[in-house]
Design a protein around this motif. Structure first.
Motif, PDB file in Angstrom:
ATOM      1  N   LYS A  89       0.839  -1.186   0.000  1.00 34.47           N
ATOM      2  CA  LYS A  89       0.000   0.000   0.000  1.00 34.47           C
ATOM      3  C   LYS A  89       0.884   1.250   0.000  1.00 34.47           C
ATOM      4  O   LYS A  89       1.937   1.278   0.616  1.00 34.47           O
ATOM      5  CB  LYS A  89      -0.874  -0.036   1.260  1.00 34.47           C
ATOM      6  CG  LYS A  89      -1.962   0.986   1.265  1.00 34.47           C
ATOM      7  CD  LYS A  89      -2.998   0.834   2.401  1.00 34.47           C
ATOM      8  CE  LYS A  89      -2.713  -0.180   3.454  1.00 34.47           C
ATOM      9  NZ  LYS A  89      -3.797  -0.762   4.161  1.00 34.47           N
ATOM     10  N   VAL A  90       0.434   2.286  -0.717  1.00 37.32           N
ATOM     11  CA  VAL A  90       1.184   3.545  -0.741  1.00 37.32           C
ATOM     12  C   VAL A  90       0.308   4.656  -0.176  1.00 37.32           C
ATOM     13  O   VAL A  90      -0.779   4.909  -0.679  1.00 37.32           O
ATOM     14  CB  VAL A  90       1.627   3.923  -2.169  1.00 37.32           C
ATOM     15  CG1 VAL A  90       2.362   5.249  -2.177  1.00 37.32           C
ATOM     16  CG2 VAL A  90       2.512   2.830  -2.749  1.00 37.32           C
ATOM     17  N   LEU A  91       0.773   5.272   0.892  1.00 36.78           N
ATOM     18  CA  LEU A  91       0.032   6.388   1.474  1.00 36.78           C
ATOM     19  C   LEU A  91       0.775   7.667   1.125  1.00 36.78           C
ATOM     20  O   LEU A  91       1.975   7.650   0.877  1.00 36.78           O
ATOM     21  CB  LEU A  91      -0.035   6.227   2.995  1.00 36.78           C
ATOM     22  CG  LEU A  91      -0.660   4.922   3.473  1.00 36.78           C
ATOM     23  CD1 LEU A  91      -0.347   4.678   4.930  1.00 36.78           C
ATOM     24  CD2 LEU A  91      -2.162   4.940   3.252  1.00 36.78           C
ATOM     25  N   LYS A  92       0.031   8.772   1.106  1.00 34.43           N
ATOM     26  CA  LYS A  92       0.754  10.024   0.870  1.00 34.43           C
ATOM     27  C   LYS A  92       0.755  10.865   2.124  1.00 34.43           C
ATOM     28  O   LYS A  92      -0.176  10.820   2.923  1.00 34.43           O
ATOM     29  CB  LYS A  92       0.223  10.770  -0.345  1.00 34.43           C
ATOM     30  CG  LYS A  92      -1.126  11.382  -0.219  1.00 34.43           C
ATOM     31  CD  LYS A  92      -1.467  12.148  -1.497  1.00 34.43           C
ATOM     32  CE  LYS A  92      -2.749  12.934  -1.286  1.00 34.43           C
ATOM     33  NZ  LYS A  92      -2.677  14.298  -1.761  1.00 34.43           N
ATOM     34  N   PHE A  93       1.831  11.607   2.288  1.00 29.71           N
ATOM     35  CA  PHE A  93       1.996  12.454   3.455  1.00 29.71           C
ATOM     36  C   PHE A  93       2.224  13.871   2.943  1.00 29.71           C
ATOM     37  O   PHE A  93       3.204  14.139   2.251  1.00 29.71           O
ATOM     38  CB  PHE A  93       3.186  11.950   4.283  1.00 29.71           C
ATOM     39  CG  PHE A  93       3.325  12.669   5.596  1.00 29.71           C
ATOM     40  CD1 PHE A  93       2.468  12.364   6.647  1.00 29.71           C
ATOM     41  CD2 PHE A  93       4.290  13.645   5.772  1.00 29.71           C
ATOM     42  CE1 PHE A  93       2.582  13.024   7.869  1.00 29.71           C
ATOM     43  CE2 PHE A  93       4.405  14.319   6.989  1.00 29.71           C
ATOM     44  CZ  PHE A  93       3.558  14.002   8.035  1.00 29.71           C
ATOM     45  N   ASP A  94       1.286  14.754   3.260  1.00 27.38           N
ATOM     46  CA  ASP A  94       1.290  16.066   2.617  1.00 27.38           C
ATOM     47  C   ASP A  94       2.240  17.101   3.211  1.00 27.38           C
ATOM     48  O   ASP A  94       2.703  17.976   2.498  1.00 27.38           O
ATOM     49  CB  ASP A  94      -0.134  16.646   2.591  1.00 27.38           C
ATOM     50  CG  ASP A  94      -0.936  16.054   1.441  1.00 27.38           C
ATOM     51  OD1 ASP A  94      -0.388  15.971   0.331  1.00 27.38           O
ATOM     52  OD2 ASP A  94      -2.104  15.672   1.654  1.00 27.38           O
ATOM     53  N   ASP A  95       2.489  17.022   4.519  1.00 26.67           N
ATOM     54  CA  ASP A  95       3.366  18.038   5.115  1.00 26.67           C
ATOM     55  C   ASP A  95       4.791  17.835   4.633  1.00 26.67           C
ATOM     56  O   ASP A  95       5.326  16.744   4.727  1.00 26.67           O
ATOM     57  CB  ASP A  95       3.323  17.949   6.647  1.00 26.67           C
ATOM     58  CG  ASP A  95       1.932  18.267   7.167  1.00 26.67           C
ATOM     59  OD1 ASP A  95       1.264  19.112   6.555  1.00 26.67           O
ATOM     60  OD2 ASP A  95       1.511  17.653   8.165  1.00 26.67           O
ATOM     61  N   ASP A  96       5.409  18.877   4.149  1.00 22.75           N
ATOM     62  CA  ASP A  96       6.770  18.777   3.611  1.00 22.75           C
ATOM     63  C   ASP A  96       7.789  18.513   4.726  1.00 22.75           C
ATOM     64  O   ASP A  96       8.496  17.491   4.706  1.00 22.75           O
ATOM     65  CB  ASP A  96       7.094  20.075   2.849  1.00 22.75           C
ATOM     66  CG  ASP A  96       8.386  19.990   2.069  1.00 22.75           C
ATOM     67  OD1 ASP A  96       9.383  19.495   2.618  1.00 22.75           O
ATOM     68  OD2 ASP A  96       8.417  20.415   0.917  1.00 22.75           O
TER      69      ASP A  96
END
Ligand SMILES: [Zn+2]
Ligand SMILES: [Zn+2]
Ligand SMILES: [Zn+2]
Length: 149
Positions: free
Chosen positions: A106-113
């Motif tokens: 599974k691939v999750l995205k993390f928005d905070d740089d």
């Protein structure tokens, strides 16, 4: 970015390119799944729902073009497939991070740089100006952690 047809048409026209249904359809398909990372085949399946006459070769060509225009991003998430996602609307914004589960894929995205410090340090030490980055983190997702207990 959301599907912004007006902005899209403007970009195509500024490059002297035609606004075709195929181009609109591919962009629409990707913006309808902002949290997913789709292969060309998956994009093809989505586009075919509304535009059944479209061929896979056209999809490949269209994807290539949209990548070159920076409207979509090409990704390698280490699963042996080339994947794509909708590009950033604000070009000053950096790419989100990808969290890859080594168990289920599974691939999750993390928005905070959160890399400002690092980017500043790189610039200070090397004079290199960071324009963007691609960060992948490997580990176990929540579901896989629960299953392991
Ligand atoms: Zn950054
Ligand atoms: Zn997992
Ligand atoms: Zn992503």
């Amino acid at each position: 970015m959301g599907y912004n047809e007006e902005a899209f048409i403007k970009i195509l026209k500024s490059k002297g390119l035609k606004v075709t249904n195929q181009r609109k359809a591919v962009l629409k398909a990707l913006s309808s799944k902002p949290d997913q990372h789709l292969t060309a085949e998956e994009i093809y399946e989505l586009v075919r729902v509304d535009t059944p006459e479209i061929g896979i070769a056209t999809i490949y060509r269209t994807i290539q073009l949209l990548c070159e225009l920076g409207l979509i991003d090409k990704l390698n998430l280490d699963d042996g497939y080339v994947r794509y996602e909708i590009g950033k609307e604000d070009k000053n914004e950096h790419h989100h991070h990808h969290l890859i589960c080594v168990n289920c894929g599974k691939v999750l995205k993390f928005d905070d740089d959160l890399l400002d410090e690092l980017e500043k340090q790189v610039e200070k030490t090397t004079g290199f100006i960071v324009h963007d980055h691609e960060l992948k983190m490997y580990g176990y997702c929540r579901d896989c952690q629960n299953n392991r207990k």
